[in-house]
Write an enzyme that holds these catalytic residues in place. Structure first.
Site, mmCIF file in Angstrom:
data_model
loop_
_atom_site.group_PDB
_atom_site.id
_atom_site.type_symbol
_atom_site.label_atom_id
_atom_site.label_comp_id
_atom_site.label_asym_id
_atom_site.label_seq_id
_atom_site.Cartn_x
_atom_site.Cartn_y
_atom_site.Cartn_z
ATOM 1 N N LYS A 75 -5.571 4.317 -20.172
ATOM 2 C CA LYS A 75 -5.728 4.650 -21.591
ATOM 3 C C LYS A 75 -4.408 4.424 -22.347
ATOM 4 O O LYS A 75 -3.928 3.321 -22.396
ATOM 5 C CB LYS A 75 -6.224 6.080 -21.736
ATOM 6 C CG LYS A 75 -7.238 6.514 -20.677
ATOM 7 C CD LYS A 75 -8.556 5.777 -20.734
ATOM 8 C CE LYS A 75 -9.549 6.416 -19.785
ATOM 9 N NZ LYS A 75 -10.512 5.516 -19.202
ATOM 10 N N ASP B 205 -4.584 17.430 -16.776
ATOM 11 C CA ASP B 205 -4.862 16.029 -17.098
ATOM 12 C C ASP B 205 -4.335 15.816 -18.517
ATOM 13 O O ASP B 205 -4.876 16.352 -19.487
ATOM 14 C CB ASP B 205 -6.374 15.775 -17.011
ATOM 15 C CG ASP B 205 -6.737 14.314 -17.305
ATOM 16 O OD1 ASP B 205 -6.011 13.675 -18.093
ATOM 17 O OD2 ASP B 205 -7.744 13.826 -16.755
ATOM 18 N N ARG C 49 0.820 -1.219 0.000
ATOM 19 C CA ARG C 49 0.000 0.000 0.000
ATOM 20 C C ARG C 49 0.849 1.263 0.000
ATOM 21 O O ARG C 49 0.395 2.334 -0.389
ATOM 22 C CB ARG C 49 -0.970 0.003 1.199
ATOM 23 C CG ARG C 49 -1.761 1.299 1.310
ATOM 24 C CD ARG C 49 -2.894 1.238 2.305
ATOM 25 N NE ARG C 49 -2.557 0.650 3.570
ATOM 26 C CZ ARG C 49 -1.844 1.268 4.529
ATOM 27 N NH1 ARG C 49 -1.377 2.487 4.354
ATOM 28 N NH2 ARG C 49 -1.599 0.647 5.655
HETATM 29 N N1 PLP Z 1 -9.065 11.577 -17.226
HETATM 30 C C1 PLP Z 1 -9.554 11.386 -18.463
HETATM 31 C C2 PLP Z 1 -9.269 12.411 -19.524
HETATM 32 C C3 PLP Z 1 -10.330 10.260 -18.746
HETATM 33 O O1 PLP Z 1 -10.823 10.101 -19.989
HETATM 34 C C4 PLP Z 1 -10.579 9.310 -17.714
HETATM 35 C C5 PLP Z 1 -11.399 8.106 -17.965
HETATM 36 O O2 PLP Z 1 -12.038 7.968 -18.966
HETATM 37 C C6 PLP Z 1 -10.068 9.555 -16.435
HETATM 38 C C7 PLP Z 1 -9.290 10.685 -16.235
HETATM 39 C C8 PLP Z 1 -10.332 8.603 -15.296
HETATM 40 O O3 PLP Z 1 -9.520 7.491 -15.391
HETATM 41 P P1 PLP Z 1 -9.863 6.036 -14.791
HETATM 42 O O4 PLP Z 1 -11.065 5.532 -15.514
HETATM 43 O O5 PLP Z 1 -8.614 5.259 -15.050
HETATM 44 O O6 PLP Z 1 -10.142 6.204 -13.336
#
Ligand code: PLP
Length: 385
Positions: free
Chosen positions: A202, A177, A51
């Site tokens: 992704k 992000d 963890r």
């Molecule tokens: N940020 C973006 C741009 C996303 O498209 C996603 C999920 O689709 C996330 C964050 C969240 O990621 P996770 O599904 O791995 O928690």
């Protein structure tokens, strides 16, 4: 002495790998053990326990991810949302305020809209095209500014460098992000961002078989986020860490191919008479094409579009295609197609979606590694009368 590597392709393969290799193993094995023998560690966070995010599988990923974005440090988490929520709950405390871009991944938007209040944190949404308006929303308690490299699902490219400048001017933490761009197309630390977040589910992993997240950026901030993650417990499992590590090694070849195919498909769709509008930053018609060219090394494998005839035509088209998998998520090796109103952005109210410009008929495409010509032929037959 650890080796340093110049190109991102070489870093993907060699950066962060243990030196010397573990028992000579060419591939870092999975350390499927919850804990390691006590070796005199002096602090709680340095105790070797899964963890606490410090197994060899974690450490190798942290070093590789930091190297990819030319940043100081990195941390992996159990999902993209674990990375996002843990970051925000580290930077912001009760009474604090966040400025966030007005078009965000649905899960992030929901976290702000539905969960922030219970932590005593407030936020305002900012127009990424109008930096002059941000100052009006600034409060003495504002701590951070949060943007996305390319927005989901409209592929808008906001003035993200203005967010870095604004953060510097007002003593805020700048957070982006970077999921859609991936480190191949954009490396936030090179432009002064304090933190870059990823849904590693992704492009970073790329094979649609795990969920994972990553936080990359300034060492002091990553250390604070690590301590919070150690308590919140959203740590990445070693088997998922192994798969992420394996998937990442092909990131450059995958993303470059996906950049190329997405541009070809966007050009095809844009010319098709049944198509109303295509959102892809690589198209000259994209309102921020020039900005995208200046910022990015590639325009990503993501695009969205609307058909003449709206939702009815969108549903018909999606039913008739044969190659894309109709599923949420993105960044995998298979082409994925979804209507964000029913999946990624279904947590928003219809009014919120309308305000954000996400119509019910909008189709989002995550271009995979199939031949672009096969995908185009499939789309052409699906669009026939
Ligand atoms: N940020 C973006 C741009 C996303 O498209 C996603 C999920 O689709 C996330 C964050 C969240 O990621 P996770 O599904 O791995 O928690």
């Amino acid at each position: 002495m650890s080796r340093t590597f110049k190109s991102i392709e070489t870093k993907l393969i060699h950066a962060g790998e243990p030196e010397p290799r573990v028992d000579g193993a060419v591939v870092l094995p999975i350390f499927q053990t919850a804990m390691f023998e006590y070796a005199g560690e002096k602090t709680y966070d340095s105790i070797r326990y899964l963890r606490l995010n410090n197994s060899p599988n974690h450490v190798a990923l942290h070093r590789k991810l930091a190297a990819l974005e030319n940043a100081e440090a990195a941390l992996v988490a159990a999902s993209g949302m674990a990375a996002i929520s843990t970051t925000l709950l580290t930077i912001l405390s009760a009474g604090d305020h966040l400025l966030a871009q007005n078009c965000l991944y649905g899960g992030t938007h929901d976290f702000l809209a539905k969960d922030f209040a219970s932590f005593g944190i407030s936020f305002d949404l900012i127009d990424p095209e109008d930096p002059d308006s941000w100052k009006r929303l600034l409060r003495p308690t504002t701590r951070a500014i949060y943007v996305e490299t390319m927005t989901n699902p409209l592929l808008q490219v906001g003035d993200i460098l203005a967010a870095v400048r604004f953060a510097r001017e007002h003593g805020l933490v700048s957070i982006v992000d970077n999921t859609f761009a991936s480190p191949i197309n954009f490396r936030p630390a090179e432009h002064g961002f304090d933190l870059s977040l990823h849904s590693a589910t992704k492009y970073l992993n790329g094979h649609s078989d795990i969920v994972a997240g990553a936080i990359i950026g300034r060492a002091e901030l990553v250390a604070r986020i690590t301590r919070r993650l150690n308590h919140l417990g959203g740590s990445l499992d070693p088997h998922a860490a192994f798969l992420l590590h394996r998937g990442m090694k092909t990131l450059a070849v995958r993303v470059r191919q996906q950049n190329e195919s997405a541009l070809k498909i966007a050009r095809f769709l844009e010319k098709h008479p049944a198509v109303e509008r295509v959102n892809y930053p690589g198209l000259e018609s994209h309102p921020r094409h020039k900005r995208a060219r200046e910022l990015f090394d590639g325009f990503s494998g993501m695009l969205s579009f609307e058909l003449k005839g709206g939702m009815t035509e969108a549903e018909r088209f999606m039913k008739r295609t044969q190659l894309p998998v109709i599923a949420p998520s993105l960044g995998g090796i298979e082409t994925l197609m979804t209507r964000p109103a029913t999946t990624s952005h279904s947590g928003m109210s219809p009014d919120e979606r309308r305000l954000a410009g996400i119509s019910d008929g909008l189709i989002r495409l995550s271009v995979g590694l199939e031949a672009a010509d096969d995908l185009i032929a499939d789309f052409a037959q699906a669009l026939e009368d």
